[in-house]
Design an enzyme around this catalytic site. Structure first.
Site, PDB file in Angstrom:
ATOM      1  N   ALA A  91       0.978  -1.188   0.077  1.00  0.00           N
ATOM      2  CA  ALA A  91      -0.014   0.022   0.008  1.00  0.00           C
ATOM      3  C   ALA A  91       0.784   1.430   0.139  1.00  0.00           C
ATOM      4  O   ALA A  91       2.345   1.018   0.609  1.00  0.00           O
ATOM      5  CB  ALA A  91      -0.884  -0.158   1.372  1.00  0.00           C
ATOM      6  N   GLY A 146       0.444  -4.941   0.654  1.00  0.00           N
ATOM      7  CA  GLY A 146      -0.622  -5.059   0.105  1.00  0.00           C
ATOM      8  C   GLY A 146      -0.457  -5.892  -1.212  1.00  0.00           C
ATOM      9  O   GLY A 146      -1.474  -6.588  -1.698  1.00  0.00           O
ATOM     10  N   GLU A 186      -0.727  -9.363  -0.584  1.00  0.00           N
ATOM     11  CA  GLU A 186      -2.264  -9.751  -0.188  1.00  0.00           C
ATOM     12  C   GLU A 186      -2.870  -9.707  -1.660  1.00  0.00           C
ATOM     13  O   GLU A 186      -4.029 -10.629  -1.588  1.00  0.00           O
ATOM     14  CB  GLU A 186      -2.662  -8.392   0.599  1.00  0.00           C
ATOM     15  CG  GLU A 186      -2.105  -8.722   2.144  1.00  0.00           C
ATOM     16  CD  GLU A 186      -2.363  -7.486   3.041  1.00  0.00           C
ATOM     17  OE1 GLU A 186      -1.888  -6.418   2.600  1.00  0.00           O
ATOM     18  OE2 GLU A 186      -2.643  -7.611   4.148  1.00  0.00           O
ATOM     19  N   GLU A 234       5.026  -5.252   6.903  1.00  0.00           N
ATOM     20  CA  GLU A 234       4.108  -4.124   7.709  1.00  0.00           C
ATOM     21  C   GLU A 234       4.848  -3.827   9.154  1.00  0.00           C
ATOM     22  O   GLU A 234       4.844  -2.814   9.504  1.00  0.00           O
ATOM     23  CB  GLU A 234       2.631  -4.351   7.790  1.00  0.00           C
ATOM     24  CG  GLU A 234       1.815  -4.146   6.584  1.00  0.00           C
ATOM     25  CD  GLU A 234       1.838  -5.470   5.743  1.00  0.00           C
ATOM     26  OE1 GLU A 234       2.841  -6.502   5.751  1.00  0.00           O
ATOM     27  OE2 GLU A 234       1.084  -5.690   4.633  1.00  0.00           O
TER      28      GLU A 234
END
Ligand code: CO8
Length: 261
Positions: free
Chosen positions: A67, A112, A115, A135
């Site tokens: 992200a 992300g 993911e 993260e």
């Protein structure tokens, strides 16, 4: 809607190729990109002619590097929740697509990015692929489903190691632990993905959708109910002309001509 951060192409009938394109941030996901992804996924979901979707990242270094850290830096808890929920909706929509979705992981698939790959049905990795949930290095846990999909894919112990150390996993390890189905030289990855997509597109389209539906919906059922679901979907397939054609073609020793009906 025209896209700025992704492209959605149809290189051949029924085969969609979605490419994440934010080269200045190694294809990192900001809100605008998530909105575009949601829109593109909905387009594929609504297309009855769709057979398979491939997802990759532009350039040679990254699938998706996570992200967008710049966007998240000053998030309030409320903004963080909204962003996480937006990402979660995209991952769910991807997973729920009625056709197989294959991640072509070329380079970094972090946070992300990992993911997104986990929300795809399976992963083909380039030799330079690197998977990870880094993260914790940023002071946050994953927020787009990584804590849930990674343990389901590679087992709880290895997932927790990756989730708490932030260690990156290279392609050979990803292959060994079943995170990637195959590993190819980076220069061949899209071609190999397209070959696999073409093979899927040549099969009975409804049968492919039903097989995915059974596997996906059955995942959260006990074995008895999951097998009962398979029986129902199998019976449904026998109401299609594709089933008649597929079996007739076999007996007549010819290639079937599936109509998706
Ligand atoms: N966000 C924003 N920009 C990024 C990101 C990112 N995730 N990753 C890379 N970039 C940018 C860099 O800032 C850099 O920009 P610039 O050229 O302007 O300095 C450019 O991309 C190239 O990156 P590097 O110079 O760092 O390239 P390297 O080859 O040295 O390193 C790495 C590549 C290892 C991929 C490195 O860039 C990196 O560690 N990136 C961050 C990876 C990461 O931590 N990802 C997880 C992000 S958090 C996340 O995904 C949580 C999802 C759920 C959130 C929900 C909560 C609300």
């Amino acid at each position: 809607m025209s896209y700025e951060n992704i492209t959605l192409e149809q290189p051949e009938a029924g085969v969609f190729l979605l490419t994440l394109r934010r080269p200045r941030a190694l294809n990192a996901l900001d809100s605008a990109t998530l909105d575009e992804l949601a829109h593109a996924i909905a387009r594929v979901a609504a297309d009855e002619q769709a057979r398979v979707m491939l997802i990759t990242g532009a350039g040679e270094r990254a699938f998706v590097a996570g992200a967008d850290i710049g966007e998240m830096q000053n998030f309030s808890p409320r903004e963080a929740r909204a962003f996480s929920e937006k990402g979660m909706r995209v991952m769910r929509a991807l997973e729920a697509l009625p056709v197989p979705v294959i991640a072509l992981v070329n380079g970094y698939a972090l946070g992300g990015g990992c993911e997104i790959a986990l929300a795809c049905d399976w992963i083909l990795a380039a030799e330079n692929a690197a998977f990870g949930q880094p993260e914790v290095s940023l002071g946050i846990p994953p927020g787009f489903g990584g804590t849930q999909r990674l343990p389901r894919r590679v087992g709880r112990a290895l997932a927790l190691e990756l989730l708490t150390t932030g260690r990156q996993m290279k392609a050979d390890e990803a292959l060994r632990v079943g995170l990637a189905n195959h590993v190819y030289p980076a220069s061949e990855l899209v071609q190999r993905g397209r070959e696999m997509a073409r093979a899927i597109a040549s099969k009975g389209p409804l049968a492919v959708r039903l097989a995915k539906e059974a596997a996906r919906r059955g995942e959260n059922l006990d074995l008895g109910n999951a097998c009962a679901l398979e029986t129902s979907l199998f019976a449904l397939a026998c109401a299609t002309s594709d089933q008649k054609e597929g079996m007739r073609a076999f007996l007549e020793k010819r290639t079937p001509q599936f109509q998706g009906k």
